[in-house]
Design a protein around this motif. Structure first.
Motif, PDB file in Angstrom:
ATOM      1  N   GLY A  11       0.842  -1.198   0.000  1.00 29.31           N
ATOM      2  CA  GLY A  11       0.000   0.000   0.000  1.00 29.31           C
ATOM      3  C   GLY A  11       0.868   1.236   0.000  1.00 29.31           C
ATOM      4  O   GLY A  11       2.084   1.165  -0.176  1.00 29.31           O
ATOM      5  N   ARG A  12       0.247   2.370   0.221  1.00 32.48           N
ATOM      6  CA  ARG A  12       0.990   3.623   0.289  1.00 32.48           C
ATOM      7  C   ARG A  12       1.568   3.784   1.690  1.00 32.48           C
ATOM      8  O   ARG A  12       0.858   3.628   2.678  1.00 32.48           O
ATOM      9  N   VAL A  13       2.858   4.072   1.766  1.00 35.58           N
ATOM     10  CA  VAL A  13       3.525   4.253   3.057  1.00 35.58           C
ATOM     11  C   VAL A  13       3.518   5.731   3.409  1.00 35.58           C
ATOM     12  O   VAL A  13       3.853   6.580   2.569  1.00 35.58           O
ATOM     13  N   ARG A  14       3.146   6.035   4.630  1.00 32.93           N
ATOM     14  CA  ARG A  14       3.038   7.440   5.064  1.00 32.93           C
ATOM     15  C   ARG A  14       4.387   8.144   4.990  1.00 32.93           C
ATOM     16  O   ARG A  14       5.386   7.647   5.506  1.00 32.93           O
ATOM     17  N   SER A  15       4.403   9.308   4.359  1.00 35.52           N
ATOM     18  CA  SER A  15       5.630  10.113   4.295  1.00 35.52           C
ATOM     19  C   SER A  15       5.517  11.364   5.165  1.00 35.52           C
ATOM     20  O   SER A  15       6.496  12.053   5.402  1.00 35.52           O
ATOM     21  N   GLU A  16       4.295  11.663   5.626  1.00 32.53           N
ATOM     22  CA  GLU A  16       4.065  12.860   6.445  1.00 32.53           C
ATOM     23  C   GLU A  16       4.517  12.610   7.887  1.00 32.53           C
ATOM     24  O   GLU A  16       4.408  11.496   8.402  1.00 32.53           O
ATOM     25  N   ILE A  17       5.005  13.661   8.520  1.00 25.88           N
ATOM     26  CA  ILE A  17       5.517  13.579   9.902  1.00 25.88           C
ATOM     27  C   ILE A  17       4.513  14.254  10.828  1.00 25.88           C
ATOM     28  O   ILE A  17       4.097  15.388  10.583  1.00 25.88           O
ATOM     29  N   ASN A  18       4.115  13.558  11.894  1.00 26.72           N
ATOM     30  CA  ASN A  18       3.181  14.106  12.887  1.00 26.72           C
ATOM     31  C   ASN A  18       3.936  14.477  14.160  1.00 26.72           C
ATOM     32  O   ASN A  18       4.752  13.693  14.654  1.00 26.72           O
ATOM     33  N   ILE A  19       3.653  15.651  14.694  1.00 28.28           N
ATOM     34  CA  ILE A  19       4.364  16.144  15.887  1.00 28.28           C
ATOM     35  C   ILE A  19       3.349  16.642  16.912  1.00 28.28           C
ATOM     36  O   ILE A  19       2.373  17.306  16.567  1.00 28.28           O
ATOM     37  N   LEU A  20       3.614  16.312  18.182  1.00 27.71           N
ATOM     38  CA  LEU A  20       2.782  16.787  19.294  1.00 27.71           C
ATOM     39  C   LEU A  20       3.635  17.643  20.225  1.00 27.71           C
ATOM     40  O   LEU A  20       4.727  17.231  20.632  1.00 27.71           O
ATOM     41  N   LEU A  21       3.142  18.836  20.545  1.00 24.98           N
ATOM     42  CA  LEU A  21       3.813  19.724  21.499  1.00 24.98           C
ATOM     43  C   LEU A  21       3.014  19.725  22.793  1.00 24.98           C
ATOM     44  O   LEU A  21       1.814  20.009  22.787  1.00 24.98           O
ATOM     45  N   VAL A  22       3.652  19.383  23.898  1.00 23.23           N
ATOM     46  CA  VAL A  22       2.994  19.369  25.206  1.00 23.23           C
ATOM     47  C   VAL A  22       3.769  20.293  26.120  1.00 23.23           C
ATOM     48  O   VAL A  22       4.999  20.193  26.211  1.00 23.23           O
ATOM     49  N   GLY A  23       3.081  21.219  26.789  1.00 21.16           N
ATOM     50  CA  GLY A  23       3.849  22.110  27.645  1.00 21.16           C
ATOM     51  C   GLY A  23       3.015  22.991  28.543  1.00 21.16           C
ATOM     52  O   GLY A  23       1.786  23.031  28.457  1.00 21.16           O
ATOM     53  N   ASP A  24       3.723  23.691  29.410  1.00 20.02           N
ATOM     54  CA  ASP A  24       3.109  24.606  30.357  1.00 20.02           C
ATOM     55  C   ASP A  24       2.495  25.797  29.608  1.00 20.02           C
ATOM     56  O   ASP A  24       2.857  26.065  28.459  1.00 20.02           O
ATOM     57  N   PRO A  25       1.600  26.530  30.264  1.00 20.07           N
ATOM     58  CA  PRO A  25       1.030  27.726  29.623  1.00 20.07           C
ATOM     59  C   PRO A  25       2.100  28.786  29.381  1.00 20.07           C
ATOM     60  O   PRO A  25       3.035  28.922  30.174  1.00 20.07           O
ATOM     61  N   GLY A  26       1.974  29.521  28.281  1.00 17.44           N
ATOM     62  CA  GLY A  26       2.867  30.650  28.020  1.00 17.44           C
ATOM     63  C   GLY A  26       4.235  30.278  27.500  1.00 17.44           C
ATOM     64  O   GLY A  26       5.194  31.032  27.684  1.00 17.44           O
ATOM     65  N   VAL A  27       4.375  29.105  26.850  1.00 18.45           N
ATOM     66  CA  VAL A  27       5.691  28.745  26.291  1.00 18.45           C
ATOM     67  C   VAL A  27       5.662  28.785  24.761  1.00 18.45           C
ATOM     68  O   VAL A  27       6.445  28.131  24.097  1.00 18.45           O
TER      69      VAL A  27
END
Length: 413
Positions: free
Chosen positions: A37-53
């Motif tokens: 099938g088609r292999v994913r080439s897109e990159i997924n990123i999650l940012l987790v952090g304190d308020p105001g950063v």
């Protein structure tokens, strides 16, 4: 290029490098002819952090740079708003399909702010889009599969507003592990007081508010060799369209070596923890290809693999570290529970069975509160009621214990 991405935001070089590689993405691979099938080439990123950063500012900067993309907030998004919805055409009165944010972002980046504020139903539609890169619809007689080949950049706040270092990332943001494991990189953005760093940051922010801010910014950009947003956006679009890197033999060998290194660190062999899976290997390939594309190089080199490995290690060190052992355990992201926690739960279950067996000499039904008190008395580590209840439930599922008297007592099965 890293300096040119959101230059008004101070520092965060590794995070900016990861987001920059997301903008360039990996090479598209389609194995449908070979039965795959088609292999994913897109990159997924999650940012987790304190308020105001500056999480939202980074999302806004990426949205402006991306040639195609949607910016949305988790609180104001619904499942149909992200995927597709059926509506009646005002002229023909026929039922028509309208695209949602993920489908409209096809070939670009979908930026989702306040990711933790989404309800579970809305979040569940992301599973298919993040891995299979499609959105399947079966509504009002319309059955369709729409392309959603989009990278997802999401920002989330911890449950208690501030990140609690004593808890794992799963407990801090309370997202399902099945969704967390689909992110290639998870960055923690913590607001920690450091006098020298705080002074530099304050000077940088104050400099943005001078009366002659425009001319000051122009001179700073020249001094730091920063590209303007239009040039950077055009460069990204050109690289994505014209350069399609492939793995060299040396890069392939280095990838295998780094994956084995990541999966079998010496200090983890005795503990049985899994520090990487094939998903992390695919993420490394995507990051290495994106770095080669960033350099307009048609071939991925060993340096690209080394930098992809370093970024993966930085992100995993932050996101997948088991707080009780201090070791990287990818099970935290995959299952929501580290292997050390699972082992502890297993030991607790055996201790509970032993206690019930010893107490059964005096009475058939043993009160749950008595077992907990006896277990805490015997244990050298702290026994939380939550873990105790979970161990009891596991024993009931294994049919080793039976609850009686409305769950207040147990007996051996």
């Amino acid at each position: 290029l890293t300096e040119s991405l959101a230059p008004s935001i101070w520092g965060m070089r590794d995070l900016k490098k990861g987001v920059l590689l997301q903008l360039f993405k990996g090479s598209t691979k389609d194995f449908t002819g070979q039965g795959g099938g088609r292999v994913r080439s897109e990159i997924n990123i999650l940012l987790v952090g304190d308020p105001g950063v500056s999480k939202s500012q980074i999302l806004q900067a990426v949205h402006r740079l991306s040639s195609r993309g949607i910016y949305t907030s988790g609180r104001g998004s619904s499942a149909v708003g992200l995927t597709a919805y059926v509506t009646k055409d005002p002229d023909s009165k026929d039922m028509v399909l309208e695209s949602g944010a993920l489908v409209l972002s096809d070939g670009g980046i979908c930026c989702i702010d306040e990711f933790d504020k989404m309800n579970d139903h809305t979040r569940s539609v992301l599973h298919e889009a993040m891995e299979q890169q499609t959105v399947s619809i079966a509504k009002a007689g319309i059955v369709a599969t729409l392309n959603a080949r989009t990278s997802i950049l999401a920002a989330a706040n911890p449950v208690e507003s501030r990140f609690n270092r004593k808890l794992s990332i799963v407990d801090n943001i309370q997202l399902p592990p099945t969704l967390l494991s689909r992110f290639d990189l998870i960055f923690l953005m913590l607001d920690e007081p450091q006098q020298e760093e705080d002074r530099r940051l304050a000077r940088h922010i104050v400099s943005l508010f001078y009366q002659d801010a425009a001319s000051t910014q122009q001179s700073v950009m020249k001094a730091r060799n920063i590209l303007d947003a239009k040039t950077l956006s055009d460069y990204i679009a050109y690289a994505r369209q014209s350069v399609h890197p492939v793995l060299s033999t040396q890069a392939g060998d280095r990838l295998v070596q780094k994956y084995v290194e990541l999966r079998n660190p010496l200090h983890d062999q005795q503990r049985g923890t899994i520090s990487a899976t094939t998903r992390q290997l695919e993420s490394m390939i995507r990051l290495a290809e994106a770095r080669a594309r960033l350099r307009l190089d048609p071939e991925v080199t060993e340096d690209d693999v080394d930098e992809a490995f370093r970024l993966m290690a930085v992100a995993m060190q932050q996101a997948a570290t088991d707080q009780s052992t201090g070791l990287i355990d990818i099970d935290l992201l995959m299952t929501g529970r580290s292997s050390a926690a699972r082992l502890q739960l297993q030991r607790m279950s055996e201790a509970i069975v032993e206690l019930v067996q010893s107490m059964s000499d005096t009475a058939a039904d043993i009160r749950v509160s008595s077992i907990l008190a006896a277990l805490r008395q015997r244990s050298t580590v702290e026994v939380s009621e939550h873990d105790f209840r979970e161990a009891l439930s596991a024993l009931r599922d294994e049919e080793r214990l039976t609850f009686v008297a409305g769950g207040s007592s147990v007996r051996l099965t």
